[in-house]
Each structure stands twice: as C-alpha cells, then as structure tokens.
Design a protein around this motif. Structure first.
Motif, PDB file in Angstrom:
ATOM      1  N   GLU A  68     -79.549-134.338 -76.305  1.00 47.52           N
ATOM      2  CA  GLU A  68     -80.020-132.808 -76.217  1.00 47.52           C
ATOM      3  C   GLU A  68     -79.193-132.619 -77.605  1.00 47.52           C
ATOM      4  O   GLU A  68     -78.201-132.154 -77.733  1.00 47.52           O
ATOM      5  N   THR A  84     -78.780-129.708 -80.591  1.00 43.49           N
ATOM      6  CA  THR A  84     -78.398-128.311 -80.469  1.00 43.49           C
ATOM      7  C   THR A  84     -78.306-127.701 -81.786  1.00 43.49           C
ATOM      8  O   THR A  84     -77.383-128.581 -82.482  1.00 43.49           O
ATOM      9  N   THR A 141     -75.091-122.829 -82.787  1.00 41.70           N
ATOM     10  CA  THR A 141     -75.222-122.572 -81.346  1.00 41.70           C
ATOM     11  C   THR A 141     -74.307-123.675 -80.420  1.00 41.70           C
ATOM     12  O   THR A 141     -73.681-123.216 -79.592  1.00 41.70           O
ATOM     13  N   LYS A 196     -71.575-122.282 -78.109  1.00 41.15           N
ATOM     14  CA  LYS A 196     -71.452-122.804 -76.690  1.00 41.15           C
ATOM     15  C   LYS A 196     -69.970-123.287 -76.293  1.00 41.15           C
ATOM     16  O   LYS A 196     -69.492-123.146 -75.110  1.00 41.15           O
ATOM     17  N   ALA A 238     -72.797-117.459 -70.762  1.00 43.36           N
ATOM     18  CA  ALA A 238     -74.107-117.610 -71.469  1.00 43.36           C
ATOM     19  C   ALA A 238     -74.037-116.482 -72.654  1.00 43.36           C
ATOM     20  O   ALA A 238     -73.315-115.574 -72.559  1.00 43.36           O
ATOM     21  N   TYR A 255     -76.788-114.753 -75.854  1.00 40.55           N
ATOM     22  CA  TYR A 255     -78.043-114.555 -76.573  1.00 40.55           C
ATOM     23  C   TYR A 255     -77.984-114.859 -78.016  1.00 40.55           C
ATOM     24  O   TYR A 255     -77.100-114.414 -78.682  1.00 40.55           O
ATOM     25  N   THR A 256     -79.110-115.551 -78.678  1.00 43.33           N
ATOM     26  CA  THR A 256     -79.207-115.779 -80.017  1.00 43.33           C
ATOM     27  C   THR A 256     -80.532-116.071 -80.489  1.00 43.33           C
ATOM     28  O   THR A 256     -81.589-116.444 -79.938  1.00 43.33           O
ATOM     29  N   VAL A 316     -86.392-126.246 -79.405  1.00 48.83           N
ATOM     30  CA  VAL A 316     -84.982-125.895 -78.880  1.00 48.83           C
ATOM     31  C   VAL A 316     -85.015-124.607 -77.682  1.00 48.83           C
ATOM     32  O   VAL A 316     -84.210-124.570 -76.628  1.00 48.83           O
ATOM     33  N   LYS A 355     -86.209-122.345 -71.776  1.00 45.34           N
ATOM     34  CA  LYS A 355     -85.109-121.351 -71.678  1.00 45.34           C
ATOM     35  C   LYS A 355     -85.488-120.095 -71.688  1.00 45.34           C
ATOM     36  O   LYS A 355     -86.685-119.518 -72.238  1.00 45.34           O
ATOM     37  N   THR A 376     -85.821-116.039 -72.584  1.00 47.70           N
ATOM     38  CA  THR A 376     -85.702-115.218 -73.741  1.00 47.70           C
ATOM     39  C   THR A 376     -85.729-113.753 -73.342  1.00 47.70           C
ATOM     40  O   THR A 376     -86.257-113.329 -72.294  1.00 47.70           O
ATOM     41  N   GLU A 410     -78.697-119.042 -74.238  1.00 45.98           N
ATOM     42  CA  GLU A 410     -77.940-120.471 -74.228  1.00 45.98           C
ATOM     43  C   GLU A 410     -76.721-120.353 -73.230  1.00 45.98           C
ATOM     44  O   GLU A 410     -75.990-119.354 -73.289  1.00 45.98           O
ATOM     45  N   GLU A 411     -76.623-121.343 -72.553  1.00 43.37           N
ATOM     46  CA  GLU A 411     -75.365-121.535 -71.514  1.00 43.37           C
ATOM     47  C   GLU A 411     -74.075-122.179 -72.255  1.00 43.37           C
ATOM     48  O   GLU A 411     -74.440-122.999 -73.160  1.00 43.37           O
TER      49      GLU A 411
END
Length: 232
Positions: A97, A99, A103, A107, A117, A119-120, A128, A132, A134, A145-146
């Motif tokens: 994964e 990333t 980020t 995370k 979680a 937002y970015t 990416v 997911k 948005t 993002e979690e």
C-alpha cells in the motif's frame, strides 16, 4: 532502573505474534531500530503488516525481514532501494500500500491522537484516491484517509531516561515518535540510558508515557543507505 528497562530485546518482543501490525521508525537507514528488527528476524514471526516510511535495503533494516518472508503487507511511501521488495511485489508475494509521505505521517499522528480519519488534498485524482471517499470544502476536492494504529511500535532514539523520556539525534527523529504514539505497545532501543531528572524537560522530544520497554543497544552499525561524495 525502571521496570521499563529490559536486559534483552526479546523480553520486550515476547508478545509479538504472527499476523500483527508493526509500526517501525526510521527514514531510509537513519534512526532504524536495528536490534529489534534482528530480534524479530530470529524470532521468526510471520505474516506481519509493517508500516514504515520504506523497507530498508536488501541486506539491512527491514529488508532482513522481507528476505526472510516475514512481511505479508507493507505500508510505505518509498520503496526504491530494495530489489527483494520489487521481486516479491511483482511475484505477488507481497501486498503493498503506497502512501504519500505526508499522508503516512498524518495517518500515524491521527492514530495516536484517537482521530479515526481526516481529509487531505494529497492524492486527489491519482491512483491513491481509488476506492476512497472524496468531499468538497471551499470549492476544493479532498480525500478521506483513515488513521493507522499498530500492535507494536519499534523505534530508535539517542538517549532515554529510565521512565522513557526520549531525545533523538537530529533527523534520526523522523517517523520514530509517530510510530510510538500510534502503537499499543512501544519498544525503544537507545544508545544511552540516564536516571530520571537528567534530561531537561524542555529537551524531551517524546514523553515517556508513550514508552513500554527500553533497551540499551551497545553498538550500532548506522549504515549509510546512499553515500554521495563530492570531489574537492
């Protein structure tokens, strides 16, 4: 000595089991927990999910666990210096994964802060973002993002007191504090242990409340990942 100080790194790793998630400090080969990685290799724990900025090199750092086929999944931001990694990924032996670096850091920080979680904008419109959620804020698209948490965090610091208050050596701090705060059990290996009170509170980089075990490493290889020499 505090009850956090262990005489052998294996004492701290006694509860590490197959299938657990491991958060590993370091950036390249800078500030990596050399003793803990080698102890896990000898312990033979399998099917690990490892979260770290990168996966070391072929014969050092996390590359040692990869070569021993102990890592089932790798969550990283950079993997370009490891041929074993490339081979296992191509062969389907390793789940990866990728990333973005910022980020990944957030995370881990969010995981340690109890934030599930965030937002970015990073990764919007790229692979990416696939699968997911948005959302738009002020006319801009953001990606959900979690957070990341782990069963064990292993890190390297320059100095600790017996409670676990830590000082890192300059850029060797990197991802180490983030891996500490996001882990259920945190192990730090250090080059020096001093009594409580010897470290000025204003100089503490990471409070000892996050640390469960402290191990004194007697000698570190501190290998340079890529040596660049400029002619005089």
């Amino acid at each position: 000595m505090s009850g956090k100080v262990v005489n052998h790194i294996n004492e701290a790793l006694k509860d590490l089991e197959d299938g657990m998630t491991l958060l590993v400090g370091g950036f390249g080969l800078c500030g990596i927990p050399e003793y803990a990685i080698e102890a896990i290799r000898q312990k033979g724990t399998k099917n690990l999910t490892v979260v770290s900025n990168n996966c070391g090199v072929d014969d050092f750092g996390l590359g040692r666990l990869l070569d021993n086929k102990q890592i089932a999944k790798m969550v990283s931001s950079y993997v370009g210096e490891n041929k074993i990694f490339e081979k296992q990924l191509i062969n389907g032996d390793l789940d990866v994964e990728l990333t973005p670096q910022g980020t990944l850091a957030e995370k881990l920080r969010a995981g340690g802060a109890g934030i599930p979680a965030f937002y970015t904008q990073t990764g919007v419109g790229t692979q990416v973002a696939e699968g997911k959620e948005t959302r738009e804020f002020n006319g801009k698209t953001y990606l959900l993002e979690e957070a990341i948490t782990g069963d064990f965090g292993i890190l390297k610091a320059q100095k600790a007191d017996t409670f676990g208050n830590l000082i890192f050596n300059q850029t060797a701090r990197n991802f180490n504090p983030l891996c500490a705060v996001a882990a259920k059990t945190t192990i730090v290996e250090v080059e020096e242990i001093v009594p409580v009170g010897e470290i000025d509170p204003d100089h503490v980089h990471l409070p000892g409340v996050y640390i469960d075990y402290i191990f004194l490493g007697k000698q570190y290889e501190k290998r340079i990942e890529k040596r660049t020499i400029k002619e005089g």
